[in-house]
Scaffold this motif. Structure first.
Motif, mmCIF file in Angstrom:
data_model
loop_
_atom_site.group_PDB
_atom_site.id
_atom_site.type_symbol
_atom_site.label_atom_id
_atom_site.label_comp_id
_atom_site.label_asym_id
_atom_site.label_seq_id
_atom_site.Cartn_x
_atom_site.Cartn_y
_atom_site.Cartn_z
ATOM 1 N N ILE A 1 16.543 4.010 -3.165
ATOM 2 C CA ILE A 1 16.635 2.989 -2.119
ATOM 3 C C ILE A 1 18.035 3.043 -1.529
ATOM 4 O O ILE A 1 19.029 2.984 -2.257
ATOM 5 N N ASP A 2 18.108 3.162 -0.222
ATOM 6 C CA ASP A 2 19.364 3.112 0.528
ATOM 7 C C ASP A 2 19.326 1.853 1.385
ATOM 8 O O ASP A 2 18.782 1.851 2.489
ATOM 9 N N PHE A 3 19.864 0.729 0.857
ATOM 10 C CA PHE A 3 19.750 -0.543 1.578
ATOM 11 C C PHE A 3 20.802 -0.707 2.666
ATOM 12 O O PHE A 3 20.788 -1.708 3.382
ATOM 13 N N LYS A 4 21.701 0.264 2.792
ATOM 14 C CA LYS A 4 22.633 0.205 3.919
ATOM 15 C C LYS A 4 21.977 0.730 5.193
ATOM 16 O O LYS A 4 22.239 0.220 6.294
ATOM 17 N N ASN A 5 21.130 1.730 5.075
ATOM 18 C CA ASN A 5 20.405 2.292 6.213
ATOM 19 C C ASN A 5 18.920 1.912 6.217
ATOM 20 O O ASN A 5 18.163 2.443 7.041
ATOM 21 N N ASP A 6 18.498 1.023 5.316
ATOM 22 C CA ASP A 6 17.103 0.552 5.245
ATOM 23 C C ASP A 6 16.138 1.722 5.049
ATOM 24 O O ASP A 6 15.165 1.884 5.800
ATOM 25 N N LEU A 7 16.381 2.551 4.023
ATOM 26 C CA LEU A 7 15.555 3.722 3.760
ATOM 27 C C LEU A 7 14.918 3.609 2.380
ATOM 28 O O LEU A 7 15.556 3.164 1.422
ATOM 29 N N LEU A 8 13.655 4.033 2.295
ATOM 30 C CA LEU A 8 12.915 4.114 1.047
ATOM 31 C C LEU A 8 12.549 5.570 0.790
ATOM 32 O O LEU A 8 11.994 6.227 1.680
ATOM 33 N N TYR A 9 12.826 6.062 -0.405
ATOM 34 C CA TYR A 9 12.476 7.429 -0.794
ATOM 35 C C TYR A 9 11.307 7.350 -1.775
ATOM 36 O O TYR A 9 11.474 6.887 -2.915
ATOM 37 N N ILE A 10 10.132 7.787 -1.338
ATOM 38 C CA ILE A 10 8.908 7.706 -2.133
ATOM 39 C C ILE A 10 8.551 9.098 -2.612
ATOM 40 O O ILE A 10 8.524 10.056 -1.828
ATOM 41 N N HIS A 11 8.257 9.223 -3.894
ATOM 42 C CA HIS A 11 7.924 10.516 -4.481
ATOM 43 C C HIS A 11 6.580 11.002 -3.962
ATOM 44 O O HIS A 11 5.584 10.285 -3.969
ATOM 45 N N GLY A 12 6.527 12.240 -3.490
ATOM 46 C CA GLY A 12 5.286 12.823 -2.986
ATOM 47 C C GLY A 12 5.182 12.724 -1.476
ATOM 48 O O GLY A 12 6.126 12.329 -0.777
ATOM 49 N N GLY A 13 4.024 13.119 -0.961
ATOM 50 C CA GLY A 13 3.792 13.120 0.477
ATOM 51 C C GLY A 13 3.007 11.900 0.922
ATOM 52 O O GLY A 13 2.190 11.353 0.191
ATOM 53 N N ILE A 14 3.250 11.484 2.156
ATOM 54 C CA ILE A 14 2.569 10.367 2.787
ATOM 55 C C ILE A 14 1.863 10.887 4.044
ATOM 56 O O ILE A 14 2.446 11.650 4.823
ATOM 57 N N SER A 15 0.616 10.493 4.233
ATOM 58 C CA SER A 15 -0.150 10.952 5.382
ATOM 59 C C SER A 15 0.447 10.413 6.679
ATOM 60 O O SER A 15 1.045 9.345 6.720
ATOM 61 N N GLY A 16 0.263 11.176 7.758
ATOM 62 C CA GLY A 16 0.719 10.739 9.069
ATOM 63 C C GLY A 16 1.786 11.633 9.655
ATOM 64 O O GLY A 16 2.429 12.426 8.958
ATOM 65 N N GLU A 17 1.974 11.497 10.955
ATOM 66 C CA GLU A 17 3.004 12.249 11.662
ATOM 67 C C GLU A 17 4.359 11.572 11.505
ATOM 68 O O GLU A 17 4.445 10.389 11.151
ATOM 69 N N LYS A 18 5.401 12.312 11.788
ATOM 70 C CA LYS A 18 6.738 11.735 11.770
ATOM 71 C C LYS A 18 6.878 10.743 12.925
ATOM 72 O O LYS A 18 6.518 11.032 14.056
ATOM 73 N N GLY A 19 7.388 9.558 12.605
ATOM 74 C CA GLY A 19 7.498 8.499 13.597
ATOM 75 C C GLY A 19 6.327 7.532 13.580
ATOM 76 O O GLY A 19 6.315 6.586 14.368
ATOM 77 N N SER A 20 5.350 7.749 12.697
ATOM 78 C CA SER A 20 4.196 6.853 12.624
ATOM 79 C C SER A 20 4.488 5.682 11.697
ATOM 80 O O SER A 20 5.280 5.795 10.758
ATOM 81 N N TYR A 21 3.834 4.563 11.950
ATOM 82 C CA TYR A 21 4.031 3.353 11.153
ATOM 83 C C TYR A 21 3.118 3.363 9.935
ATOM 84 O O TYR A 21 2.032 3.947 9.955
ATOM 85 N N CYS A 22 3.552 2.679 8.870
ATOM 86 C CA CYS A 22 2.769 2.579 7.642
ATOM 87 C C CYS A 22 3.121 1.271 6.933
ATOM 88 O O CYS A 22 4.182 0.681 7.173
ATOM 89 N N LYS A 23 2.207 0.831 6.077
ATOM 90 C CA LYS A 23 2.387 -0.381 5.278
ATOM 91 C C LYS A 23 2.738 0.000 3.846
ATOM 92 O O LYS A 23 2.116 0.887 3.272
ATOM 93 N N VAL A 24 3.722 -0.671 3.267
ATOM 94 C CA VAL A 24 4.167 -0.428 1.901
ATOM 95 C C VAL A 24 4.124 -1.747 1.144
ATOM 96 O O VAL A 24 4.670 -2.748 1.621
ATOM 97 N N TYR A 25 3.485 -1.755 -0.008
ATOM 98 C CA TYR A 25 3.394 -2.964 -0.831
ATOM 99 C C TYR A 25 3.226 -2.561 -2.290
ATOM 100 O O TYR A 25 3.021 -1.380 -2.607
ATOM 101 N N ASP A 26 3.300 -3.548 -3.178
ATOM 102 C CA ASP A 26 3.192 -3.283 -4.616
ATOM 103 C C ASP A 26 1.836 -2.678 -4.949
ATOM 104 O O ASP A 26 0.823 -3.003 -4.338
ATOM 105 N N CYS A 27 1.828 -1.790 -5.943
ATOM 106 C CA CYS A 27 0.588 -1.121 -6.343
ATOM 107 C C CYS A 27 -0.424 -2.158 -6.828
ATOM 108 O O CYS A 27 -0.109 -2.983 -7.688
ATOM 109 N N PRO A 28 -1.656 -2.154 -6.278
ATOM 110 C CA PRO A 28 -2.622 -3.197 -6.657
ATOM 111 C C PRO A 28 -3.333 -2.949 -7.973
ATOM 112 O O PRO A 28 -4.138 -3.777 -8.383
ATOM 113 N N ILE A 29 -3.092 -1.818 -8.651
ATOM 114 C CA ILE A 29 -3.781 -1.527 -9.899
ATOM 115 C C ILE A 29 -3.192 -2.421 -10.986
ATOM 116 O O ILE A 29 -2.038 -2.264 -11.397
ATOM 117 N N ALA A 30 -4.005 -3.365 -11.478
ATOM 118 C CA ALA A 30 -3.515 -4.347 -12.438
ATOM 119 C C ALA A 30 -3.460 -3.806 -13.851
ATOM 120 O O ALA A 30 -2.767 -4.366 -14.703
#
Length: 386
Positions: free
Chosen positions: A289-318
């Protein structure tokens, strides 16, 4: 001829099924069995003559207690309390991992990169930028929590982005009517999150990347890249037809897809539009987490093109833990100190790293092989010079 056969054997009769009358079974009256109770006026647990109970004097059932079973039950309760102590009830307003559902953020996919942990292991990561997130609308719902809590959930609408920097139209972009309804013209997109009652935030509250904890697992919802109309070999990885031996114009065709009775069932794979669909990827580890530049580094790949919006939230698997052990979860979200100034902090002070997943260097065998190959190459070069 037919007339002689009919005169000899008679007219042919059609076969009629035999109709059997319904079987009527006699209804037997229920047999009243005596209860296994010991009476004061008798000596048997099972009296052979139930009519004799009327001739007995007034009685009171004798309660026969098994002291051995009671002692076993008391020992079981003590053993259960010792090994499985009851958890104290978590008061309202504190994070409860079983019933609490926190809010999420809206991010923009920036690029793909890789990071290295303390032991030198590389981790491919996707970088998400979380710009200008804040609550714009709060409303209750009638949807239950489904997490050992019958309290209904709340729906919070989060706005994000900057309208002047938006080039493409995402799938949840705000219209001018929606902006006028929300009373904010600077936001570009907005999406809804369902949270529990104890995690509701007021309207206008900002949400930063420090809402998450490094090392926790998150889920990401994004839209995949649009590939247009594609065949079955690219869309569903079909094998196609033979390449030679008399094959003519059948190299990339699907072949026969009909099943029984020559019907094409619904959902059968076939050519068509590929991509441009909303997909959710669960249980992605947040490694940096880089909270000075508001960046999140997530392990692995995320679907979508560069510049596309996405939703991030806590994992729902209880059934699996979301956060590392002994972690203080920001609840309902992170609130910075009043005297905190990020402009006066260095870049290293604004970095939060997850603990390494492995306690050793996993690619040691690969490094040894590279060293051996380098030594062999040096020996070959020396022999050639001689």
């Amino acid at each position: 001829p037919l007339s002689q056969l009919r005169a000899k054997h008679g007219k042919r009769r059609r076969h009629r099924p035999r109709i059997r009358p319904p079987m009527i079974r006699p209804v037997r009256p229920p047999v009243e069995e005596p209860l296994p109770v010991l009476y004061q006026g008798g000596t048997s647990l099972y009296p052979s003559q139930p009519a004799a109970l009327d001739s007995t004097p007034e009685f009171t059932p004798l309660v026969v207690q098994d002291k051995l079973l009671e002692a076993r039950y008391e020992a079981f309760k003590k053993d259960k309390a010792k090994h499985f102590p009851e958890k104290p009830a978590i008061p309202f307003g504190e994070y409860n991992p079983e019933t609490t559902r926190r809010i999420g953020v809206v991010g923009i996919k920036v690029w793909n990169t890789r990071l290295f942990d303390a032991h030198g292991n590389q981790m491919p990561c996707t970088v998400l930028w979380v710009p200008n997130n804040r609550v714009v609308k709060v409303q209750p719902t009638t949807i239950p929590n489904f997490r050992k809590d019958p309290t209904p959930l709340w729906e919070i609408q989060v706005g994000a982005g900057f309208d002047e920097d938006l080039e493409e139209r995402p799938w949840w972009r705000l219209t001018p009517e929606e902006k006028e309804m929300l009373g904010d013209d600077t936001l570009a997109v907005a999406c809804r999150f369902r949270v529990s009652e104890d995690a509701v935030l007021p309207v206008g509250f900002p949400i930063t990347v420090r809402h998450f904890v490094p090392g926790q697992y998150v889920s990401v919802i994004s839209k995949t890249k649009g590939k247009g109309f594609q065949g079955v070999m690219k869309r569903y990885h079909f094998g196609g037809g033979p390449a030679s031996h008399g094959s003519t114009q059948f190299h990339r065709k699907p072949g026969s897809r009909k099943g029984r009775r020559g019907q094409l069932l619904k959902g059968t794979p076939g050519p068509g539009a590929m991509g441009n669909q909303v997909r959710e990827k669960v249980r992605n580890q947040l490694v940096h987490i880089d909270f000075k530049n508001d960046l999140l580094y997530i392990h692995g790949g995320i679907s979508g093109e560069k510049g596309s919006y996405c939703k991030v939230y806590d994992c729902p698997i209880a059934s699996r833990p979301k956060f590392p052990p002994n972690t203080v979860v920001p609840f309902p979200t992170f609130v910075p100190r009043e005297d905190e100034d990020l402009s006066q902090m260095s870049f290293e002070q604004c970095q939060q790293r997850a603990p390494p997943k492995f306690k050793y260097f996993r690619d040691a065998a690969f490094v040894h092989k590279q060293e051996e190959d380098a030594q062999k190459a040096a020996v070959r070069a020396a022999t050639k010079r001689q």
